[in-house]
Enzyme design. Structure first.
Site, mmCIF file in Angstrom:
data_model
loop_
_atom_site.group_PDB
_atom_site.id
_atom_site.type_symbol
_atom_site.label_atom_id
_atom_site.label_comp_id
_atom_site.label_asym_id
_atom_site.label_seq_id
_atom_site.Cartn_x
_atom_site.Cartn_y
_atom_site.Cartn_z
ATOM 1 N N ASP A 151 99.174 32.073 31.802
ATOM 2 C CA ASP A 151 98.202 32.212 30.863
ATOM 3 C C ASP A 151 97.666 33.647 30.256
ATOM 4 O O ASP A 151 97.219 34.186 29.680
ATOM 5 C CB ASP A 151 96.960 31.311 30.636
ATOM 6 N N SER A 152 98.037 34.612 31.528
ATOM 7 C CA SER A 152 97.811 35.815 31.368
ATOM 8 C C SER A 152 98.412 36.422 29.980
ATOM 9 O O SER A 152 98.364 37.483 29.413
ATOM 10 C CB SER A 152 98.464 36.763 32.494
ATOM 11 N N ASP A 206 101.727 27.737 33.203
ATOM 12 C CA ASP A 206 100.029 27.377 33.568
ATOM 13 C C ASP A 206 99.586 26.371 32.604
ATOM 14 O O ASP A 206 99.967 26.306 31.302
ATOM 15 C CB ASP A 206 99.446 28.899 33.144
ATOM 16 N N LYS A 253 100.899 24.822 36.910
ATOM 17 C CA LYS A 253 99.791 25.520 37.650
ATOM 18 C C LYS A 253 98.670 25.314 37.282
ATOM 19 O O LYS A 253 98.154 25.332 36.037
ATOM 20 C CB LYS A 253 100.063 27.109 37.689
ATOM 21 N N GLU A 296 93.807 26.233 37.929
ATOM 22 C CA GLU A 296 93.105 26.964 38.554
ATOM 23 C C GLU A 296 91.995 26.124 39.060
ATOM 24 O O GLU A 296 91.188 25.336 38.555
ATOM 25 C CB GLU A 296 92.473 28.195 37.582
ATOM 26 N N GLU A 345 94.341 34.643 44.442
ATOM 27 C CA GLU A 345 94.203 35.749 43.683
ATOM 28 C C GLU A 345 92.849 36.581 43.714
ATOM 29 O O GLU A 345 91.685 35.954 44.174
ATOM 30 C CB GLU A 345 93.966 35.642 42.169
HETATM 31 O O1 KIV Z 1 98.405 33.811 34.278
HETATM 32 C C1 KIV Z 1 99.063 34.368 35.355
HETATM 33 O O2 KIV Z 1 99.750 35.586 34.885
HETATM 34 C C2 KIV Z 1 98.613 34.149 36.576
HETATM 35 C C3 KIV Z 1 99.190 35.132 37.653
HETATM 36 C C4 KIV Z 1 97.925 36.287 37.663
HETATM 37 C C5 KIV Z 1 98.998 34.584 38.811
HETATM 38 O O3 KIV Z 1 98.011 33.276 36.895
#
Ligand code: KIV
Length: 272
Positions: A45-46, A84, A114, A116, A183
């Site tokens: 989600d970056s 994510d 994934k 968090e 992280e």
């Molecule tokens: O969203 C993302 O790119 C991430 C990485 C920083 C691990 O969660």
């Protein structure tokens, strides 16, 4: 013939057997570039920040993540692709998480999701895994929650903080995650978590002792230059490369040297 695609179980089996190489990708061309060289490709989600220009990772929806997940699946054939679950799509209840995770898997064909969170998300991780969806955990600094935790703060700085990181890792591993991203965590704490954990710990701003490493590709190749976190090593200046090409193109258009006749249709070939 194409090599068969790595699954979450293959990544899990890499604990103690060499470094797991991970990068992010958000579109098909980038996915094609990283696929052969990476074990795991994350549709993170970056992308909210490095592609959509938002200030935090919280502005992307499940539909957006699914569209980018589909694009990355089209560009990969070897890497284990993880998508994510964005902010607001799994936190309400374990059932909420299961619904979103299943949608991502069904609509993208990716290998895992994934999410968090540490101890507080363990029940949700367990429910998603029990529903047949492999989960990559994410502990330490949590970008989706940074706003409520006073910003992007390095975790594990004092004894209480370190104990919390150990508890989070243990809870997410016990809940069935096949690997865990750690992280923005003090190096000695990330090192100790890696030693204690039975699943691969994938570091970002963590420790060389982690079982694998991940970076945001845009940061690593210099495509996102608004700021560069301390933990990023920049391997290329792709931003400059693109801008140099744009400058040359603009000059050619302005002085009439582009397009040349070779770029046009129906032009008789010259005899020499
Ligand atoms: O969203 C993302 O790119 C991430 C990485 C920083 C691990 O969660």
């Amino acid at each position: 013939m194409a090599a068969s695609r790595l699954q979450s179980s293959d990544i899990r089996a890499m604990k103690g057997a060499g470094s797991v190489v991970c990068l992010t990708a958000y579109d098909t061309p980038m996915a094609k570039r990283v696929d052969r060289h990476c074990d795991l490709v994350l549709v993170g989600d970056s992308l909210a920040m490095v592609v959509y220009g938002l200030e935090t990772t919280r502005g992307v929806t499940l539909d957006i993540m699914i569209a980018h997940g589909q694009a990355v699946m089209r560009g990969t054939e070897r890497a284990c692709v993880v998508v994510d679950l964005p902010h607001g799509t799994y936190e309400d209840s374990p059932e909420h998480g299961v619904r979103s995770a299943k949608r991502v898997m069904e609509e993208t064909g990716c290998q895992a999701v994934k999410l968090e969170g540490g101890e507080e998300m363990a029940e949700t991780v367990r429910a998603i895994v029990d529903a047949g969806v492999p989960v990559l955990g994410h502990i330490g600094l949590l970008p989706q929650k940074a706003e409520h935790r006073g910003g992007f703060k390095i975790q594990g700085k004092d004894d209480a903080g370190a104990q919390q990181v150990y508890k989070d890792a243990a809870a997410i591993e016990a809940a069935g995650a096949f690997a865990i991203v750690i992280e923005g965590t003090v190096e000695t704490v990330a090192r100790e978590v890696t030693a204690r954990s039975g699943v691969p710990m994938i570091g970002i701003g963590a420790s060389p002792a982690c079982d694998g490493q991940i970076l945001v590709t845009q940061d690593m190749v210099g495509l996102f230059a608004d700021f560069t976190p301390k933990f990023v090593k920049r391997y290329a200046d792709a931003g400059k490369l693109i801008e140099d090409a744009v400058v040359a193109y603009a000059a050619d258009v302005r002085d009439g040297s582009f397009p040349a006749l070779e770029h046009c249709f129906g032009v008789p070939k010259s005899k020499d």
